[in-house]
Design a protein around this motif. Structure first.
Motif, mmCIF file in Angstrom:
data_model
loop_
_atom_site.group_PDB
_atom_site.id
_atom_site.type_symbol
_atom_site.label_atom_id
_atom_site.label_comp_id
_atom_site.label_asym_id
_atom_site.label_seq_id
_atom_site.Cartn_x
_atom_site.Cartn_y
_atom_site.Cartn_z
ATOM 1 N N PRO A 40 71.868 91.296 75.699
ATOM 2 C CA PRO A 40 71.850 92.544 74.532
ATOM 3 C C PRO A 40 73.163 93.321 74.650
ATOM 4 O O PRO A 40 73.644 93.783 73.443
ATOM 5 C CB PRO A 40 70.541 93.524 75.255
ATOM 6 N N GLN A 48 76.415 93.481 71.298
ATOM 7 C CA GLN A 48 76.339 94.713 70.742
ATOM 8 C C GLN A 48 77.843 94.730 69.951
ATOM 9 O O GLN A 48 77.807 95.216 68.878
ATOM 10 C CB GLN A 48 76.739 95.963 71.707
ATOM 11 N N CYS A 90 76.940 93.281 66.620
ATOM 12 C CA CYS A 90 76.392 94.107 65.702
ATOM 13 C C CYS A 90 77.256 95.321 64.987
ATOM 14 O O CYS A 90 77.105 95.504 63.911
ATOM 15 C CB CYS A 90 75.114 94.730 66.471
ATOM 16 N N ASN A 141 71.369 98.432 60.337
ATOM 17 C CA ASN A 141 71.874 98.152 61.367
ATOM 18 C C ASN A 141 71.031 97.428 62.305
ATOM 19 O O ASN A 141 69.967 98.116 62.922
ATOM 20 C CB ASN A 141 72.254 99.586 62.013
ATOM 21 N N GLU A 194 69.906 95.952 65.890
ATOM 22 C CA GLU A 194 70.044 95.847 67.013
ATOM 23 C C GLU A 194 69.668 94.684 67.734
ATOM 24 O O GLU A 194 69.275 93.682 67.247
ATOM 25 C CB GLU A 194 68.961 96.750 67.685
#
Length: 839
Positions: free
Chosen positions: A707, A711, A714, A784, A786
């Motif tokens: 994750p 980022q 993203c 947006n 995640e």
């Protein structure tokens, strides 16, 4: 028609009930002169479909006719050829041959139908025979039919072989060529049997059909008319090229005296066909060295003139098991024109390695060079042959590098008028070759190839001198200039700098040439001809790519105006030139060859302004070529860690993807996906040596780090760009996006690990937006995303199924047999208004 044997149903027969129901209507259309079928493509597809059915298994043809009697009625309708168009008649003749290719179906059709179709009573004896397409269809039908021994008596009884003999001289080249190929096919079929393994050269031991064909070839070889000799030689060339059975050796033993007799005639008839035959035989794995083939080749080389002997010499030099004496003879023949050129020039040195053994033939070469067309053709063919020969494993040793270098430099001097003739032949060469673009291009190509083995160092200076003359001359055409640039680059790369790893600078000769070349390059970059500007930029780009780190090159480039002139071409009115200028600018910037000292107004110097300039081109240029070039440069900068990209990589990627997502050129969007993939691989720590598209599954990222690693992706809105590309209307873009997402999913951790790391996100809104995008409504952004939501969406989308769908051709539905039948019926209005499968 006799009662056929009962055949078991074949499970793989590709005739579904819907197609079978439409066949009667199709047959009625094909035989109705009031409803002409004008689409040859549909008829070809229909024939391919019937072939696929008959190839389903033994007995499939007969079963097809039994289940669809309308097809037999259709074939019988050919007995009234006046009712059929030549197009349909040709199709039906070929279809009958397809059905009769299986022996049981041949027996079924033989008694009543086939003799009337392919015999004198059929189209062969009517007015339809005047159409070349009917004659071609007749032969193709026979070619399909002649697949089993049962066909041989039929061919003899219906007089087909005699008709094929006459069609060898048909006015249609396609028909004549097909006749020769069919003759060889029947000869091969007739030689199948008990005597195939150990045939005798004696004609009386051969089957009757083979005797007839070989007798016809033998008679044609003795004919006085050159066309008949050509037909016989072409048929033999096909036989030795496609038939590798032992009987071909017996065939050569029988016919070799006839072929040898051709060499005694003056002039030799059908010389080009004779060369093709001899080379075809030399490549045959069946013929042994004891057949006298090498002696025949040597005799032929000595009898042909240089223009005729060149292709034969080239072919001999490419053979693996050729006697050394024959190879030496062939090389001498091939070098004759170059030896003549050296003899004709005053300043060219006498080169014994090139001239030995050729003096006796120079008179013939001198006579040939007196004609402009013969001279140009011979020199271009010779240079092309030698250029192809050098890289081969069978390249003659020793390779006469120095004499050939002198010869090609001399040819180029004759072409630009700087050579001094030493004889009348030299005077003829001057008059013929001055300004001849065709010879200039061939010579420059050959000169570039010779750079692979530069030879003595004293020869490099004359090579650079002649190249500089062509690059400087205002008479050099754009194509010749491009060839001169390419040859110059090859000689640059063969210098000691690039061939010796320990050497870090240019050798003196190359440094001098570079100093003379850069002012010429400056001039060419300002040429009014866009092709010249484009070739100059390509040459500069390749020089920078290979030598950007050499101190001597960097110094010479910095002291010239070449970089500034190249950058000015970013605003060139021609889009091809702008695209080349973009590529050149990217290379110059990558090597730090366009860096200016920073000033208070522009701390980043010109590098920062170049990045802005390229973004401006990507955003505003009206042509696709410059924008594609910008995307390629940006991808290389990101991959190589360009200094300006490394300052703020995320900002750079975000800006590029934002602009590229709105571009109407699919190649720009596809290149943007390549950039996205590079950024993805760098972000996830993909090793640079591993191809992201490799078959092996990449190593998964640690569960806790994934994750966090996603980022940056993203933040640059990479996933929104890639998901939008997944449903792009251009298939290559969608395929590239699908591959990227599959690569990302393979790097992801299992679902359980993600749930442990951050729970299960709600992705319903994202999936709904994606469904609308897939339906063509891409106005609403995804928002947006995640990292957890991205991975959840990736698991929910059937990427494998989408990749399979994208791999299918766009007309895979319309390729079905039922669709094909509907198209044929729709062409003549048999179907209703909305029943046609139009696509």
């Amino acid at each position: 028609m006799p009662s056929p044997d009962q055949n078991p149903r074949i499970p793989c027969l590709a005739m579904d009930p819907e197609c079978s129901q439409q066949l009667p209507a199709l047959c009625a259309v094909l035989t109705d002169p009031r409803q002409p079928v004008t689409d040859d493509t549909c008829l070809e597809k229909l024939l391919d479909w019937f072939k696929s059915i008959t190839e389903a298994g033994k007995g499939s043809s007969l079963l097809l006719l039994q289940e669809n009697p309308c097809l037999v009625e259709l074939l019988f309708h050919m007995l009234k050829p006046q009712d059929l168009s030549p197009r349909v008649l040709s199709f039906l003749l070929r279809l009958a041959g397809v059905f009769a290719s299986q022996e049981n179906c041949f027996q079924y059709l033989q008694e009543e139908l086939l003799p009337q179709l392919f015999g004198e009573a059929g189209p062969r004896g009517g007015t339809a025979w005047t159409a070349p397409t009917v004659r071609s269809g007749w032969m193709q039908g026979l070619r399909s039919l002649a697949q089993h021994p049962s066909a041989l008596p039929f061919l003899a009884n219906c007089g087909a072989v005699d008709t094929i003999f006459s069609l060898q001289g048909d006015s249609s080249l396609f028909v004549a060529s097909a006749a020769g190929q069919l003759l060889v096919h029947i000869l091969g079929l007739s030689m199948q049997g008990p005597g195939e393994k150990h045939p005798s050269p004696q004609a009386c031991d051969w089957p009757a059909c083979a005797q007839k064909i070989v007798g016809h070839i033998e008679e044609s070889l003795h004919a006085t008319a050159a066309p008949q000799v050509t037909q016989a030689l072409n048929a033999l060339t096909t036989a030795f090229g496609h038939c590798h059975s032992p009987w071909t050796q017996a065939l050569w033993v029988r016919l070799s005296p006839c072929v040898a007799s051709l060499l005694e005639k003056d002039p030799i008839p059908a010389a080009h066909s004779l060369v093709d035959l001899l080379l075809s035989m030399a490549r045959s794995p069946v013929l042994s060295s004891g057949c006298g083939l090498w002696e025949t080749l040597a005799q032929t080389l000595s009898r042909l003139n240089p223009a005729q002997a060149g292709p034969l010499a080239m072919g001999i030099l490419t053979l693996q098991d050729c006697p050394q004496a024959l190879r030496a003879q062939a090389l001498g023949i091939l070098l004759q024109p170059l030896a003549c050129v050296l003899k004709a020039a005053v300043q060219a040195p006498r080169s014994p390695g090139l001239l030995d053994g050729t003096e006796g033939d120079l008179v013939a070469v001198d006579m040939l060079l007196s004609s402009r067309s013969a001279c140009v053709g011979l020199l271009c063919r010779t240079l092309a042959h030698l250029e192809l020969l050098q890289p081969l494993l069978q390249c003659p040793a020793p390779w006469p590098q120095a004499p050939m270098l002198w010869a090609v430099v001399t040819i180029l001097r004759f072409c630009n008028g700087s050579a001094s003739p030493a004889s009348d032949v030299g005077g003829h060469l001057c008059a013929i070759l001055v300004g001849c673009v065709r010879v200039q291009q061939a010579a420059l190509d050959f000169l570039g190839m010779l750079s692979q083995e530069p030879g003595p160092q004293e020869l490099v200076a004359p090579v650079f001198a002649i190249l500089l003359e062509y690059l400087t001359s205002p008479d050099s055409s754009p194509t010749v200039l491009k060839k001169a640039f390419q040859a110059s680059l090859k000689w640059f790369l063969s210098s000691p700098t690039t061939t010796t790893p320990s050497c870090c600078d240019l050798d003196p000769c190359t440094q001098v040439f570079l100093g003379d070349l850069l002012p010429v390059l400056q001039k060419r970059l300002c040429s009014p001809c866009w092709e010249v500007r484009d070739s100059s930029l390509e040459f500069l780009t390749q020089m920078v790519q290979h030598w950007g780190g050499q101190a001597g090159f960097r110094l010479a480039l910095h002291t010239s105006e070449v970089p500034e002139l190249a950058m000015q071409l970013l605003q060139d009115p021609e889009s091809y030139v702008r695209a080349s200028a973009v590529t050149t600018a990217g290379q110059l910037s990558s090597w730090g060859l366009y860096a200016a000292p920073p000033s208070p107004e522009h701390p980043g110097g010109q590098q920062d302004s170049l990045l802005t300039e390229l973004l401006h081109i990507l955003t505003t240029d009206s042509e696709g070529f410059p924008r594609r070039a910008v995307m390629q440069v940006f991808t290389e900068w990101l991959r190589d860690g360009h200094v300006d990209v490394a300052k703020d990589t995320e900002r750079f990627v975000a800006r590029v993807l934002q602009v590229a997502s709105r571009d109407l050129d699919w190649e720009v969007r596809a290149q943007a996906l390549e950039l996205a993939l590079v950024f993805l691989a760098q972000t996830l720590g993909q090793p640079s040596s591993c191809c992201p598209y490799a078959v092996a599954t990449p190593e998964a990222a640690p569960p806790g780090l994934l994750p966090e690693a996603l980022q940056p992706l993203c933040r640059v809105r990479l996933f929104e760009f890639v998901f939008r590309a997944l449903f792009d209307c251009d298939r290559p873009v969608a395929q590239k996006s699908c591959d990227l997402l599959l690569f990302l999913r393979a790097r992801a951790t299992p679902c359980s690990s993600l749930q442990e790391a951050g729970g299960s996100p709600d992705v319903a809104s994202v999936q709904a937006a994606l469904q609308r995008w897939q339906a063509g409504e891409q106005g609403q952004p995804l928002g947006n995303l995640e990292p957890q939501a991205v991975m959840a969406v990736l698991r929910s989308v059937d990427l494998e199924g989408l990749r399979g769908a994208l791999a299918e051709s766009s007309d895979h539905v319309e390729k079905s047999p039922q669709s094909l039948l509907q198209d044929l019926l729709a062409m003549v209005g048999v179907l209703g208004k909305n029943e046609a499968d139009c696509y």
